[in-house]
Scaffold this motif. Structure first.
Motif, mmCIF file in Angstrom:
data_model
loop_
_atom_site.group_PDB
_atom_site.id
_atom_site.type_symbol
_atom_site.label_atom_id
_atom_site.label_comp_id
_atom_site.label_asym_id
_atom_site.label_seq_id
_atom_site.Cartn_x
_atom_site.Cartn_y
_atom_site.Cartn_z
ATOM 1 N N UNK A 115 0.802 -1.225 0.000
ATOM 2 C CA UNK A 115 0.000 0.000 0.000
ATOM 3 C C UNK A 115 0.834 1.273 0.000
ATOM 4 N N UNK A 116 2.138 1.158 0.279
ATOM 5 C CA UNK A 116 2.972 2.345 0.404
ATOM 6 C C UNK A 116 3.408 2.901 -0.933
ATOM 7 N N UNK A 117 4.089 4.030 -0.864
ATOM 8 C CA UNK A 117 4.558 4.692 -2.085
ATOM 9 C C UNK A 117 5.225 6.005 -1.754
ATOM 10 N N UNK A 118 4.933 7.004 -2.534
ATOM 11 C CA UNK A 118 5.487 8.337 -2.316
ATOM 12 C C UNK A 118 4.906 8.910 -1.021
ATOM 13 N N UNK A 119 5.775 9.328 -0.117
ATOM 14 C CA UNK A 119 5.315 9.821 1.186
ATOM 15 C C UNK A 119 4.820 11.268 1.115
ATOM 16 N N UNK A 152 8.348 18.390 -2.145
ATOM 17 C CA UNK A 152 8.454 19.851 -2.242
ATOM 18 C C UNK A 152 8.966 20.474 -0.947
ATOM 19 N N UNK A 153 8.526 19.955 0.191
ATOM 20 C CA UNK A 153 8.889 20.565 1.471
ATOM 21 C C UNK A 153 10.252 20.093 1.961
ATOM 22 N N UNK A 154 10.680 18.912 1.553
ATOM 23 C CA UNK A 154 11.902 18.317 2.111
ATOM 24 C C UNK A 154 13.152 19.186 1.892
ATOM 25 N N UNK A 183 24.250 21.107 1.884
ATOM 26 C CA UNK A 183 24.124 20.223 0.730
ATOM 27 C C UNK A 183 22.700 20.233 0.186
ATOM 28 N N UNK A 184 22.565 20.023 -1.118
ATOM 29 C CA UNK A 184 21.253 19.803 -1.707
ATOM 30 C C UNK A 184 20.796 18.381 -1.372
ATOM 31 N N UNK A 185 19.547 18.091 -1.655
ATOM 32 C CA UNK A 185 19.023 16.750 -1.406
ATOM 33 C C UNK A 185 19.815 15.706 -2.187
ATOM 34 N N UNK A 202 21.232 8.536 5.865
ATOM 35 C CA UNK A 202 21.338 9.727 5.027
ATOM 36 C C UNK A 202 20.792 9.453 3.633
ATOM 37 N N UNK A 203 21.204 8.319 3.049
ATOM 38 C CA UNK A 203 20.721 7.966 1.706
ATOM 39 C C UNK A 203 19.205 7.783 1.733
ATOM 40 N N UNK A 204 18.723 7.047 2.727
ATOM 41 C CA UNK A 204 17.292 6.765 2.813
ATOM 42 C C UNK A 204 16.461 8.003 3.024
ATOM 43 N N UNK A 205 16.915 8.905 3.896
ATOM 44 C CA UNK A 205 16.159 10.127 4.148
ATOM 45 C C UNK A 205 16.002 10.919 2.866
ATOM 46 N N UNK A 206 17.072 11.009 2.099
ATOM 47 C CA UNK A 206 17.013 11.753 0.848
ATOM 48 C C UNK A 206 16.098 11.066 -0.164
ATOM 49 N N UNK A 207 16.287 9.778 -0.357
ATOM 50 C CA UNK A 207 15.506 9.071 -1.376
ATOM 51 C C UNK A 207 14.020 9.006 -1.029
ATOM 52 N N UNK A 208 13.714 8.673 0.209
ATOM 53 C CA UNK A 208 12.313 8.496 0.604
ATOM 54 C C UNK A 208 11.567 9.818 0.566
ATOM 55 N N UNK A 209 12.174 10.854 1.110
ATOM 56 C CA UNK A 209 11.462 12.131 1.205
ATOM 57 C C UNK A 209 11.463 12.925 -0.088
ATOM 58 N N UNK A 210 12.299 12.551 -1.035
ATOM 59 C CA UNK A 210 12.241 13.197 -2.349
ATOM 60 C C UNK A 210 11.410 12.388 -3.340
ATOM 61 N N UNK A 211 10.845 11.264 -2.879
ATOM 62 C CA UNK A 211 9.944 10.483 -3.718
ATOM 63 C C UNK A 211 10.628 9.510 -4.656
ATOM 64 N N UNK A 212 11.934 9.274 -4.484
ATOM 65 C CA UNK A 212 12.644 8.357 -5.378
ATOM 66 C C UNK A 212 12.338 6.898 -5.055
ATOM 67 N N UNK A 213 12.130 6.590 -3.796
ATOM 68 C CA UNK A 213 11.824 5.225 -3.373
ATOM 69 C C UNK A 213 10.824 5.273 -2.225
ATOM 70 N N UNK A 214 10.029 4.221 -2.115
ATOM 71 C CA UNK A 214 9.184 4.078 -0.932
ATOM 72 C C UNK A 214 10.047 3.547 0.207
ATOM 73 N N UNK A 215 9.507 3.549 1.415
ATOM 74 C CA UNK A 215 10.254 3.033 2.567
ATOM 75 C C UNK A 215 10.578 1.559 2.380
#
Length: 546
Positions: free
Chosen positions: A190-194, A198-200, A212-214, A450-463
């Motif tokens: 059921x998961x996906x883009x969190x 835009x806000x991250x 640093x940028x995202x 660090x990698x996960x925070x960037x990827x998950x919150x920028x919509x690149x990967x789900x958790x």
């Protein structure tokens, strides 16, 4: 203190009265900021007025943090704040029924205003799991408090009922306990883009002060992971050979815990003995410590064991003449029957000789002179204090290995006493390898964060996708990866702070003599918590210290 510093400080106290009280501002006892729409709008207006009054860069950063913090709101945040406000009060003053009852009554009122805003939106399943976990965590601590002190029952039971009603608005099928075994398949399906792409970037820049940028956060995390993962895998293989176990992280960890465990009932005594010897070596080699240093190692009281399964530290009264830290060790065999010595030493080094020394040196202005707003423990502080503490782990591990390989007749008395204490724990070389394993494990985990925070919150990967990727990349289980990254989705932007700060500090230390590094570490641990860009720009000030 300048007039503008005073205005910023007063505004922070108004918006964070519970934190101000725990920092030593007594007039804010039992006061809670009431988050009405009108109060939030007024605070934003006040911030805009101060921003237009000509603040310097450090003042601007503090005001920008306050504004961004007001603007970013998700529904798991308030239940989590209830839990930690109650925790802070109980740590600082014990169970004072009048104060805690007043807090609970105000938190009930505040929850009404938060709920009105939060139920107006349909939230993704990831956020609903966080709401479930944080709200039930708050309910659990309140119920434990009531059981310990029946005088809290009238206010506590009402707050529990209100929290249960709040949680009912965010239910997701199958989510109850909120642990990996229950929710991971739900998040996969059921998961996906969190929904934070835009806000991250604004949270990273304005709340945490990252330069640093995202994308740069992710790239640096990948680079550092590639550097340290082979070292970690090598020490896993080495320890597996020494233990005669499988070459897996789980098997090595189990063998180490079995061989090196100390009963929790003996943990406080062990830590006290180690501190009495280790602190002298820290002051000589790693970081000077203010003469007003006051850190108290205590057993975790029963009403806090659900919040502190192993160990934790908190800093108090840092806006008073007598700041102090509390380092809790949980000795309840119901929560944690034993703890390994290498893990215990790593925790002590990170929490006390990283965080506690940093907070104490800063609040007493031991080797630098931060402004009053720069002493506020905001999110801007995280990259500094977690960076210092993260780097301190590797500094200490390297120092211990160096001292252990030095002939004893070349050691000073304090160094010899430390090595002999460690030798008393068994094979010294093996202990050094075990500590290296713990340090490298936490480095790998923090780079993954660090990698996960960037990827998950920028919509690149789900958790779920990131947990599976992290497991494949590192050889760790997806459960371990998930447990280390999911909790940080309730602290958006925080996870990269360890590595971003620690690696920059480590890079600056390269080429320094031992004397220079000691002065540098002492200076930056006393600088307080301006935004990172300013913090880093002041580093050369250590050269002016006597």
């Amino acid at each position: 203190m300048s007039d503008l510093d005073q205005q910023i400080f007063e505004l922070w106290c108004e918006l964070h009265p519970t934190t101000a009280y725990n920092a030593g501002i007594e007039k804010f006892v039992s006061k809670v900021f009431m988050p009405t729409d009108e109060a939030i709008e007024k605070a934003q207006s006040d911030i805009d007025v101060l921003l237009s009054s000509g603040p310097d860069d450090s003042q601007t950063a503090t005001l920008t943090w306050l504004r961004r913090e007001l603007l970013f709101e998700e529904p798991y945040m308030f239940p989590d704040s209830i839990l930690w406000v109650l925790y802070g009060y109980m740590v600082r003053e014990g169970v004072v029924v009048e104060h805690l009852s007043d807090l609970m009554d105000q938190q009930r009122e505040a929850l009404v205003h938060v709920k009105k805003r939060m139920i107006a939106k349909d939230w993704p399943v990831e956020v609903k799991v966080l709401i479930n976990n944080n709200t039930k965590g708050a309910i659990g601590i309140i119920q434990a408090m009531i059981e310990d002190e029946p005088g809290l029952r009238p206010s506590g039971e009402k707050l529990v009922e209100d929290l249960k009603e709040y949680l009912s608005h965010f239910k997701h099928p199958g989510v109850d306990k909120g642990h990996f075994d229950e929710v991971f398949s739900i998040l996969e399906n059921d998961g996906g883009d969190i929904g934070r792409s835009e806000i991250y970037p604004l949270i990273c820049k304005e709340m945490y002060g990252y330069t640093e940028t995202v994308d740069e956060i992710e790239a640096k995390g990948q680079e550092w992971l590639a550097q340290d993962l082979p070292k970690y895998q090598a020490v896993v293989k080495k320890l597996a050979g020494a233990y005669g176990c499988d070459e897996t992280v789980e098997a090595v960890t189990a063998s180490m815990n079995e061989r090196r465990s100390v009963p929790v009932a003996e943990a406080v005594g062990f830590v006290q003995s180690f501190r009495s010897v280790f602190e002298k070596v820290v002051v000589k080699h790693l970081c000077g410590i203010t003469p007003n240093y006051d850190t108290r190692v205590v057993e975790t009281p029963d009403y806090l064991v659900n919040l502190i399964p192993t160990a934790a530290m908190s800093s108090f009264d840092y806006f008073s003449d007598k700041p102090f830290n509390v380092f809790f060790l949980t000795t309840s065999d119901k929560v944690s029957p034993a703890v390994s010595i290498p893990s215990l030493l790593q925790t002590l080094i990170h929490e006390e000789y990283g965080h506690c020394v940093n907070f104490s040196n800063s609040s007493t202005r031991y080797a630098a002179d931060p402004s009053v707003p720069e002493l506020i423990h905001s999110q801007l502080a995280m990259i500094i204090t977690d960076g210092i503490s993260f780097n301190r782990e590797q500094e200490a591990q390297g120092l211990l290995r160096k001292l252990g390989s030095t002939p004893k007749d070349e050691l000073e008395a304090k160094e010899k006493a430390l090595i002999e204490m460690l030798e008393g724990l068994g094979d010294l070389e093996l202990l050094m390898d075990e500590m290296e394993f713990i340090v490298l494990q936490w480095r790998v985990v923090r780079f993954l964060r660090a990698i996960g925070d960037s990827r998950i919150n920028s919509g690149k990967q789900s958790i779920a996708e990131f947990a599976n990727w992290g497991a494949e990349r590192t050889g760790l289980s997806n459960k371990l990866v998930f447990n280390q990254i999911f909790i940080f989705q309730g602290m958006v932007g925080y996870a990269p702070c360890y590595s971003l700060g620690g690696q920059r500090i480590k890079a600056r230390q390269e080429g320094m003599s031992p004397e220079e590094m000691l002065k540098f570490n002492t200076y930056i641990s006393s600088m307080g918590f301006p935004t990172w860009r300013i913090f880093e720009s002041r580093w050369d000030g250590f050269k002016d210290q006597e």
